[in-house]
Design an enzyme around this catalytic site. Structure first.
Site, mmCIF file in Angstrom:
data_model
loop_
_atom_site.group_PDB
_atom_site.id
_atom_site.type_symbol
_atom_site.label_atom_id
_atom_site.label_comp_id
_atom_site.label_asym_id
_atom_site.label_seq_id
_atom_site.Cartn_x
_atom_site.Cartn_y
_atom_site.Cartn_z
ATOM 1 N N TYR A 51 18.849 -14.040 47.932
ATOM 2 C CA TYR A 51 19.546 -13.844 46.602
ATOM 3 C C TYR A 51 20.239 -12.540 46.833
ATOM 4 C CZ TYR A 51 16.627 -17.764 44.662
ATOM 5 O OH TYR A 51 16.051 -18.795 44.566
ATOM 6 N N HIS A 68 24.510 -13.140 40.845
ATOM 7 C CA HIS A 68 23.444 -12.860 39.851
ATOM 8 C C HIS A 68 22.564 -11.738 40.249
ATOM 9 C CE1 HIS A 68 22.330 -15.172 36.439
ATOM 10 N NE2 HIS A 68 21.268 -15.753 36.762
ATOM 11 N N TYR A 74 11.876 -13.040 39.077
ATOM 12 C CA TYR A 74 13.005 -13.819 39.014
ATOM 13 C C TYR A 74 13.666 -13.732 37.482
ATOM 14 C CZ TYR A 74 11.356 -15.783 43.524
ATOM 15 O OH TYR A 74 10.913 -15.907 44.575
ATOM 16 N N ASN A 115 14.765 -15.530 34.964
ATOM 17 C CA ASN A 115 14.399 -16.058 33.377
ATOM 18 C C ASN A 115 13.184 -15.558 33.201
ATOM 19 O OD1 ASN A 115 12.939 -17.370 35.512
ATOM 20 N ND2 ASN A 115 12.994 -19.407 34.495
ATOM 21 N N ASN A 161 19.925 -16.067 31.239
ATOM 22 C CA ASN A 161 18.640 -16.238 31.180
ATOM 23 C C ASN A 161 17.710 -14.696 30.997
ATOM 24 O OD1 ASN A 161 18.753 -19.050 31.004
ATOM 25 N ND2 ASN A 161 18.511 -19.353 32.998
#
Length: 216
Positions: A15, A20, A90, A92, A138
């Site tokens: 990631y 994001h 993460y 959320n 989120n």
């Protein structure tokens, strides 16, 4: 004044350079990033500095100084420390990390700044925002849930919307070569605003200029 900055992102090598994770990319681009000593705590990584240290770092790097070249003034009632947090929960569940740090250091929501990606802004745009909606993000949703209020600062980096409906794959995909060039320009200019916000007695005064600014 802002006492806690949360850079939202997803943990893991896969990631690292995704849309994001633009907040983490911004943090690593800051001229004083190498001055921060990160430790594992609060379900994330946390670092800190004093406002005086931040002012001196900004001056030494040429990022921000007075007209005569000295470090900018730090308000007399500035907090003892400014904390920087990268939740490793993460996206959320970002709020789980933020609330642990905020509770430990007794930091109120109105003294928290969350840095994140923004679908509703095109690449090249940055926005300093106070409170307001969550835009389906989120990380913001999780933060609002644990703080029980939307009343915290945000810095939003535009990533734009894709020309398809698969938002999840879009935000978890890497920036294009052209977008990386745009980001480098955006980050360099946003670092000034970011530092001013952290050293300002009232960051809301910067919203007039930085509420929605195209930096390319």
């Amino acid at each position: 004044m802002i006492e806690l900055v949360a850079f939202l992102g997803n943990y893991g090598r896969e990631y690292e350079n995704t849309r994001h994770n633009v907040a983490w990319l911004f943090e690593s681009s800051l001229p004083f990033a190498d001055k921060l000593n990160w430790q594992n705590k609060f379900k994330g990584e946390i670092a800190s500095c004093t406002p005086l240290e931040l002012s001196q770092w900004a001056c030494n790097s040429g990022l921000l100084s007075t007209k005569d070249g000295n470090p900018v003034h730090v308000p007399d009632d500035a907090p003892a420390h400014i904390y920087f947090l990268k939740p490793l929960t993460y996206m959320n569940l970002s709020g789980d990390s933020i609330i642990e740090a905020a509770n430990f250091y007794k930091i109120k929501p109105e003294n928290i700044l969350v840095v994140h990606d923004e679908l509703e802004l095109a690449p090249g745009f940055v926005s300093l925002k106070w409170s307001g909606g969550l835009g389906g993000h989120n990380g913001l949703r999780s933060t609002k849930a644990v703080l029980n209020t939307p009343d915290f600062y945000r810095i939003r980096f535009g990533i734009g919307r894709p020309d398809h409906k698969d938002i999840a794959s879009y935000v978890l995909s890497s920036f294009t070569a052209d977008e990386k060039i745009i980001l480098s320009q955006v980050f360099a200019q946003s670092a000034v605003m970011f530092t001013k916000a952290l050293l300002s007695k009232d960051p809301k005064q910067l919203i007039g200029e930085w509420g929605k600014k195209n930096l390319i």
